[in-house]
Design an enzyme around this catalytic site. Structure first.
Site, PDB file in Angstrom:
ATOM      1  N   ASN A  48       0.829  -1.211   0.000  1.00  0.00           N
ATOM      2  CA  ASN A  48       0.000   0.000   0.000  1.00  0.00           C
ATOM      3  C   ASN A  48       0.853   1.246   0.000  1.00  0.00           C
ATOM      4  OD1 ASN A  48      -0.302   1.690   2.761  1.00  0.00           O
ATOM      5  ND2 ASN A  48       0.340  -0.393   3.221  1.00  0.00           N
ATOM      6  N   CYS A  90       6.015   3.824   9.159  1.00  0.00           N
ATOM      7  CA  CYS A  90       5.418   3.976   7.835  1.00  0.00           C
ATOM      8  C   CYS A  90       6.511   4.285   6.798  1.00  0.00           C
ATOM      9  CB  CYS A  90       4.405   5.112   7.903  1.00  0.00           C
ATOM     10  SG  CYS A  90       3.131   4.926   6.696  1.00  0.00           S
ATOM     11  N   CYS A  97       4.786 -38.757  -8.894  1.00  0.00           N
ATOM     12  CA  CYS A  97       4.823 -37.508  -9.678  1.00  0.00           C
ATOM     13  C   CYS A  97       6.235 -37.134 -10.107  1.00  0.00           C
ATOM     14  CB  CYS A  97       4.199 -36.364  -8.891  1.00  0.00           C
ATOM     15  SG  CYS A  97       5.203 -35.852  -7.488  1.00  0.00           S
TER      16      CYS A  97
HETATM   17  C1  FMN Z   1      -3.562  -0.273   3.724  1.00  0.00           C
HETATM   18  C2  FMN Z   1      -2.716  -0.243   4.949  1.00  0.00           C
HETATM   19  C3  FMN Z   1      -2.644   0.888   5.734  1.00  0.00           C
HETATM   20  C4  FMN Z   1      -1.845   0.910   6.876  1.00  0.00           C
HETATM   21  N1  FMN Z   1      -1.824   2.022   7.644  1.00  0.00           N
HETATM   22  C5  FMN Z   1      -1.077   2.044   8.775  1.00  0.00           C
HETATM   23  C6  FMN Z   1      -1.102   3.162   9.644  1.00  0.00           C
HETATM   24  O1  FMN Z   1      -1.823   4.133   9.426  1.00  0.00           O
HETATM   25  N2  FMN Z   1      -0.316   3.127  10.745  1.00  0.00           N
HETATM   26  C7  FMN Z   1       0.481   2.062  11.041  1.00  0.00           C
HETATM   27  O2  FMN Z   1       1.184   2.087  12.067  1.00  0.00           O
HETATM   28  N3  FMN Z   1       0.509   0.971  10.239  1.00  0.00           N
HETATM   29  C8  FMN Z   1      -0.257   0.945   9.132  1.00  0.00           C
HETATM   30  N4  FMN Z   1      -0.260  -0.178   8.348  1.00  0.00           N
HETATM   31  C9  FMN Z   1       0.589  -1.325   8.726  1.00  0.00           C
HETATM   32  C10 FMN Z   1      -0.167  -2.349   9.586  1.00  0.00           C
HETATM   33  O3  FMN Z   1      -0.565  -1.801  10.805  1.00  0.00           O
HETATM   34  C11 FMN Z   1       0.725  -3.581   9.874  1.00  0.00           C
HETATM   35  O4  FMN Z   1       1.854  -3.168  10.594  1.00  0.00           O
HETATM   36  C12 FMN Z   1       1.175  -4.303   8.623  1.00  0.00           C
HETATM   37  O5  FMN Z   1       0.162  -4.303   7.654  1.00  0.00           O
HETATM   38  C13 FMN Z   1       1.608  -5.740   8.914  1.00  0.00           C
HETATM   39  O6  FMN Z   1       0.543  -6.522   9.385  1.00  0.00           O
HETATM   40  P1  FMN Z   1      -0.302  -7.554   8.426  1.00  0.00           P
HETATM   41  O7  FMN Z   1       0.688  -8.453   7.766  1.00  0.00           O
HETATM   42  O8  FMN Z   1      -1.244  -8.232   9.366  1.00  0.00           O
HETATM   43  O9  FMN Z   1      -1.011  -6.701   7.428  1.00  0.00           O
HETATM   44  C14 FMN Z   1      -1.080  -0.217   7.220  1.00  0.00           C
HETATM   45  C15 FMN Z   1      -1.162  -1.366   6.431  1.00  0.00           C
HETATM   46  C16 FMN Z   1      -1.972  -1.398   5.308  1.00  0.00           C
HETATM   47  C17 FMN Z   1      -2.061  -2.637   4.480  1.00  0.00           C
HETATM   48  S1  SF4 Z   2       7.521 -39.193  -3.050  1.00  0.00           S
HETATM   49 FE1  SF4 Z   2       6.197 -37.396  -3.296  1.00  0.00          FE
HETATM   50  S2  SF4 Z   2       7.294 -36.087  -4.741  1.00  0.00           S
HETATM   51 FE2  SF4 Z   2       8.232 -38.088  -4.842  1.00  0.00          FE
HETATM   52  S3  SF4 Z   2       7.213 -39.082  -6.551  1.00  0.00           S
HETATM   53 FE3  SF4 Z   2       6.126 -39.681  -4.697  1.00  0.00          FE
HETATM   54  S4  SF4 Z   2       4.491 -38.197  -4.506  1.00  0.00           S
HETATM   55 FE4  SF4 Z   2       5.931 -37.327  -5.959  1.00  0.00          FE
END
Ligand code: FMN
Ligand code: SF4
Ligand code: SF4
Length: 466
Positions: free
Chosen positions: A73, A135, A345
């Site tokens: 984002n 951020c 496979c």
């Molecule tokens: C669209 C979006 C907006 C975010 N805005 C903020 C924000 O305003 N402040 C903040 O500290 N983190 C913000 N984050 C980060 C999230 O709080 C979080 O740290 C990060 O997404 C990792 O967590 P997740 O993997 O669960 O998404 C934002 C994340 C996303 C995706």
């Molecule tokens: S052991 Fe797993 S990866 Fe190897 S041939 Fe059999 S199914 Fe495929």
């Protein structure tokens, strides 16, 4: 039944599941719906000076049929006026006094501005403050967010300013866009932080449109580096949280963030010492109700393991992460194929030949095994031998297939075998095998006492230089 209640940096929590500061905590109406669904706390979408956002602002990476394996984002902090956010925090706290509301703050790097913002957030009734030093886009170019979180001196200084006036616990949210996350964690601790949260998003460009040549997300023909999160970042977050929690100079109560979407993810972060967990992408993808499974799953797992409270297992995995030089060099495992599950496979064979140690074979052993010297024969020879061993004329509808060897999914000739004497136990074949539990890694006792690299070099009188 296990209890999920916990106290984090002095804040009482009905459970450890918090929403991270992001779109799911943008306004009071959302946070109240989230609390109704079961979330124990919410870190409000970062509050600061009025901000303008762009359109579009998200992009993602899909992987093998899974949408949004990683989300990116270029959104900034809340674009709603500070006073409206604060009024809504007050209303939420009035209606949900037992739920945790943390105000996430980011303002200009001036002492008086921080002092004023802290007082206003606390007057609104927030249970704690999270300083957004993470951020990575937009705000950092204006000297805020990760611009603060990447310079330990600034992080410490602003934490100190905040602590001069704060009456509630202060969490410092760390950026992963730094070589060693512990450096800023230590600075925050030095500055008086009561707790930490990690990680914020990771700098990324998710992809480029091959028709327009514009990276995503496209804002009128241009793009910008954005913050990456979601399932793809969990291993990075887990490592960073572990490294902070294992470091005596940085350790503080930790609210873990990064790719958490299930109770299993949550349990893993608690095992490396987290006090609470925060979720953003998984809620943006599937909605608030994922918390129901998270609550049920975690408490059931705790019951199965005999853990009555979160403290019973918090941090249990921490001492199991160590430096390479402390690993036992004499521990040996080899791959084992369950022939009744194999579907033939060939993936393990290809992976081992091209990407590992050439010890999975598709021909069958026909002669004596002498060390790693084996007598092989070609697969078709095995098929012909099996067919010719059938004495009577086969009736296809009644007789088993010519190469049948019991209740097996693949003909014998297609089932690979592992030359255990050559297998280095790298795990690759078991990772690529599409059938669960078909390839397992078995310990083979080598008869040698455990010995680490450190012990071995010390015995040989080698002094390592680095
Ligand atoms: C669209 C979006 C907006 C975010 N805005 C903020 C924000 O305003 N402040 C903040 O500290 N983190 C913000 N984050 C980060 C999230 O709080 C979080 O740290 C990060 O997404 C990792 O967590 P997740 O993997 O669960 O998404 C934002 C994340 C996303 C995706
Ligand atoms: S052991 Fe797993 S990866 Fe190897 S041939 Fe059999 S199914 Fe495929
Ligand atoms: S564990 Fe590694 S070396 Fe051993 S068989 Fe599998 S891929 Fe080959």
């Amino acid at each position: 039944m296990a209890s999920l209640k916990t106290t984090f940096a002095g804040i009482e929590c009905i459970n450890p599941f918090w929403l991270a500061s992001a779109p799911p905590t943008n306004c009071g109406e959302q946070v109240m719906r989230a609390f109704d669904a079961g979330w124990g706390g919410a870190v409000w979408k970062t509050i600061g000076e009025p901000i303008t956002n762009v359109s579009s602002r998200y992009s993602s990476v899909d992987w093998a049929g899974q949408r949004m394996m990683g989300l990116n984002n270029i959104e900034l902090i809340s674009d709603r006026p500070i006073e409206i956010n604060l009024a809504e925090i007050a209303e939420v706290k009035r209606r949900y006094p037992k739920h945790v509301v943390i105000a996430s703050l980011m303002v200009e790097s001036r002492r008086d501005v921080w002092h004023e913002m802290v007082k206003r957030a606390e007057d609104a009734g927030s249970d704690g403050l999270e300083l957004n030093f993470g951020c990575p886009h937009g705000m950092s170019e204006r000297g805020m967010g990760s611009a603060v979180g990447q310079v330990p001196e600034y992080a410490q200084m602003i934490t100190e300013w905040v602590k001069e006036v704060a009456r509630t616990p202060v969490l410092v949210k760390l950026t992963p866009n730094i070589t060693d996350i512990r450096v800023v964690a230590r600075a925050a601790k030095q500055g008086g932080a009561d707790a930490l949260s990690a990680i914020n998003t990771i700098n990324s460009i998710t992809g480029i449109d091959l028709d327009t040549f514009t990276p995503r997300p496209n804002v009128d023909g241009k793009s910008s580096h954005g913050g990456y999160c979601g399932p793809a970042v969990k291993p990075i977050a887990l490592n960073m949280v572990q490294s902070v929690m294992a470091d005596p100079a940085s350790v503080l109560p930790m609210s873990a963030i990064g790719g958490i979407g299930t109770w299993r993810d949550a349990a893993e972060f608690l095992l490396v010492g987290a006090g609470t967990v925060q979720v953003c992408t998984a809620v943006m993808h599937y909605g608030y109700r994922i918390v129901e499974d998270m609550i049920d799953g975690l408490s059931q797992w705790m019951d199965e393991k005999g853990f009555a409270s979160l403290d019973d297992f918090r941090g249990l995995s921490l001492p199991r992460v160590t430096e390479w030089k402390h690993l036992n060099l004499n521990y040996k495992i080899v791959a084992q194929i369950d022939e009744s599950l194999c579907i033939g496979c060939d993936l393990c064979h290809i992976a081992c030949w091209d990407g590992a140690h050439q010890c999975i074979h598709t021909d069958r052993v026909t002669g004596p095994v002498d060390g790693h010297v084996e007598v092989h024969r070609k697969p078709m020879e095995a098929v012909h031998a099996t067919m010719s061993s059938i004495a009577v004329t086969r009736i296809p509808k009644m007789d088993p297939p010519a190469v049948s060897h019991g209740h097996y999914k693949a003909p014998l000739a297609r089932i690979p075998r592992v030359d255990e004497t050559e297998c280095v136990g790298c795990n690759l074949c078991s990772l690529v095998c599409p059938v669960e539990d078909c390839i397992t890694m078995k310990e083979v006792p080598g008869g040698l006492a455990p010995e680490t690299w450190e012990e071995r070099t010390a015995k040989l009188g080698i002094v390592e230089q680095c």
